[in-house]
Design an enzyme around this catalytic site. Structure first.
Site, mmCIF file in Angstrom:
data_model
loop_
_atom_site.group_PDB
_atom_site.id
_atom_site.type_symbol
_atom_site.label_atom_id
_atom_site.label_comp_id
_atom_site.label_asym_id
_atom_site.label_seq_id
_atom_site.Cartn_x
_atom_site.Cartn_y
_atom_site.Cartn_z
ATOM 1 C CB SER A 90 -62.403 -8.530 -1.472
ATOM 2 O OG SER A 90 -63.415 -9.278 -2.119
ATOM 3 C CG HIS A 132 -60.623 -12.165 0.346
ATOM 4 N ND1 HIS A 132 -60.358 -12.915 1.467
ATOM 5 C CD2 HIS A 132 -61.974 -12.114 0.253
ATOM 6 C CE1 HIS A 132 -61.495 -13.294 2.034
ATOM 7 N NE2 HIS A 132 -62.496 -12.827 1.306
ATOM 8 C CG ASP A 186 -65.049 -12.817 -1.416
ATOM 9 O OD1 ASP A 186 -64.954 -13.318 -0.289
ATOM 10 O OD2 ASP A 186 -64.710 -11.642 -1.672
ATOM 11 C CG MET A 225 -70.043 -15.752 -2.819
ATOM 12 S SD MET A 225 -70.961 -14.223 -2.736
ATOM 13 C CE MET A 225 -69.695 -13.109 -2.071
ATOM 14 C CG HIS A 256 -64.285 -15.966 2.264
ATOM 15 N ND1 HIS A 256 -64.879 -14.730 2.456
ATOM 16 C CD2 HIS A 256 -64.918 -16.825 3.103
ATOM 17 C CE1 HIS A 256 -65.828 -14.851 3.375
ATOM 18 N NE2 HIS A 256 -65.874 -16.103 3.783
ATOM 19 C CG MET A 276 -68.674 -16.964 1.813
ATOM 20 S SD MET A 276 -68.742 -15.254 1.279
ATOM 21 C CE MET A 276 -67.393 -15.261 0.103
ATOM 22 C CG MET A 278 -67.740 -13.648 7.661
ATOM 23 S SD MET A 278 -66.767 -13.146 6.220
ATOM 24 C CE MET A 278 -67.864 -11.948 5.430
ATOM 25 C CG ASP A 284 -64.229 -10.643 3.999
ATOM 26 O OD1 ASP A 284 -64.339 -9.581 3.368
ATOM 27 O OD2 ASP A 284 -64.484 -11.770 3.505
HETATM 28 C C1 DX5 Z 1 -68.561 -10.718 1.410
HETATM 29 C C2 DX5 Z 1 -67.168 -11.079 0.987
HETATM 30 C C3 DX5 Z 1 -66.189 -9.981 1.098
HETATM 31 C C4 DX5 Z 1 -66.477 -8.772 0.243
HETATM 32 C C5 DX5 Z 1 -65.972 -7.591 0.982
HETATM 33 O O1 DX5 Z 1 -69.305 -11.878 1.488
HETATM 34 O O2 DX5 Z 1 -66.694 -12.158 1.797
HETATM 35 O O3 DX5 Z 1 -64.867 -10.448 0.862
HETATM 36 O O4 DX5 Z 1 -65.898 -8.796 -1.016
HETATM 37 O O5 DX5 Z 1 -66.308 -6.450 0.278
HETATM 38 P P1 DX5 Z 1 -66.192 -4.999 0.895
HETATM 39 O O6 DX5 Z 1 -64.763 -4.778 1.276
HETATM 40 O O7 DX5 Z 1 -66.668 -4.132 -0.200
HETATM 41 O O8 DX5 Z 1 -67.100 -4.970 2.110
HETATM 42 ZN ZN ZN Z 2 -64.587 -12.671 1.634
#
Ligand code: DX5
Ligand code: ZN
Length: 218
Positions: A8, A33, A35, A37, A66, A68, A137, A171
């Site tokens: 990620s 990956h 993310d 947001m 991903h 969100m 998740m 994840d």
């Molecule tokens: C959280 C993200 C993850 C995050 C995971 O909302 O979707 O992808 O980056 O980070 P770690 O591996 O540090 O828990």
């Molecule tokens: Zn993620």
């Protein structure tokens, strides 16, 4: 099922985003990956399609996006055009789930559906014919560096028992210990942010994590 490692990028040195993606590709990671947001679906902000478009020219690694965000349906085309290879959004988002999955697939991009820790696994089952991957998740989405929720493992086990060929991604809080548990339960795509990017030798870190997962899958 093929085991895949998806670091990620949330945890990378953001001032060197493209180099970090390429370093993980060179280290043997199967995808990166990303993310996304929106500060609304989750209480945090990251980046959008323009950044992915810039990265696309810099690395051939598979982009595992991903989302969100509250309205993924409004941005699917943007992420496709930017170069995302897999687009995952949340079943809790404010859109028509089936239509949005179909829209992703209409662009020949892989579709993923994710569920938050508080959502029952039964809710995603009607959509499985429309997905290439389910993302379970294992933390509350929004931030990296949180602790793995082992009580999410029964969701993974249920999916694997009932859908032997489905790609199941996990994840949140994945490291060399928790990845073993996740793979034993049936996960085959491991997202790891702070654990992998926190190590100085990415090749060693990705290689060792992959080995642990392969052994746990046997
Ligand atoms: C959280 C993200 C993850 C995050 C995971 O909302 O979707 O992808 O980056 O980070 P770690 O591996 O540090 O828990
Ligand atoms: Zn993620």
């Amino acid at each position: 099922m093929d085991i895949k490692i998806s670091p990620s990028a949330l945890a990378c040195d953001l001032s060197r985003f493209a180099e970090e993606c390429q370093a993980m590709y060179d280290a043997g990671a199967h995808m990166i990956h990303l993310d996304i947001m929106d500060g609304h679906f989750v209480p945090n902000l990251t980046f959008g399609a323009p950044l992915i478009r810039c990265l696309r020219g810099k690395s051939p690694i598979i982009f595992d996006a991903h989302l969100m965000i509250s309205r993924p349906d409004l941005y699917i085309e943007d992420f496709v055009k930017a170069g995302a290879d897999i687009i995952t959004f949340h079943i809790e988002a404010d859109c028509n789930t089936a239509d949005t999955l179909k829209k992703i697939r209409s662009f020949s991009v892989k579709s993923g559906l994710s569920l938050k820790p508080g959502t029952e696994i039964e809710e995603v089952l009607p959509f499985i014919p429309l997905v290439d991957m389910i993302l379970v998740m294992t933390v509350e989405p929004g931030f990296g560096g949180q602790s793995f929720m082992a009580d999410m493992l029964p969701k993974v086990r249920f999916l694997r028992d009932n859908y032997p060929t489905l790609d199941i991604q996990v994840d949140g809080g994945l490291n060399n210990h928790t990845s073993k548990l996740a793979v034993e339960a049936g996960a085959n795509i491991i997202v790891a942010g702070s654990y992998l990017f926190g190590q100085s030798d990415y090749k060693k870190a990705v290689g060792e994590l992959y080995e642990i997962c392969i052994q746990s899958a046997e």
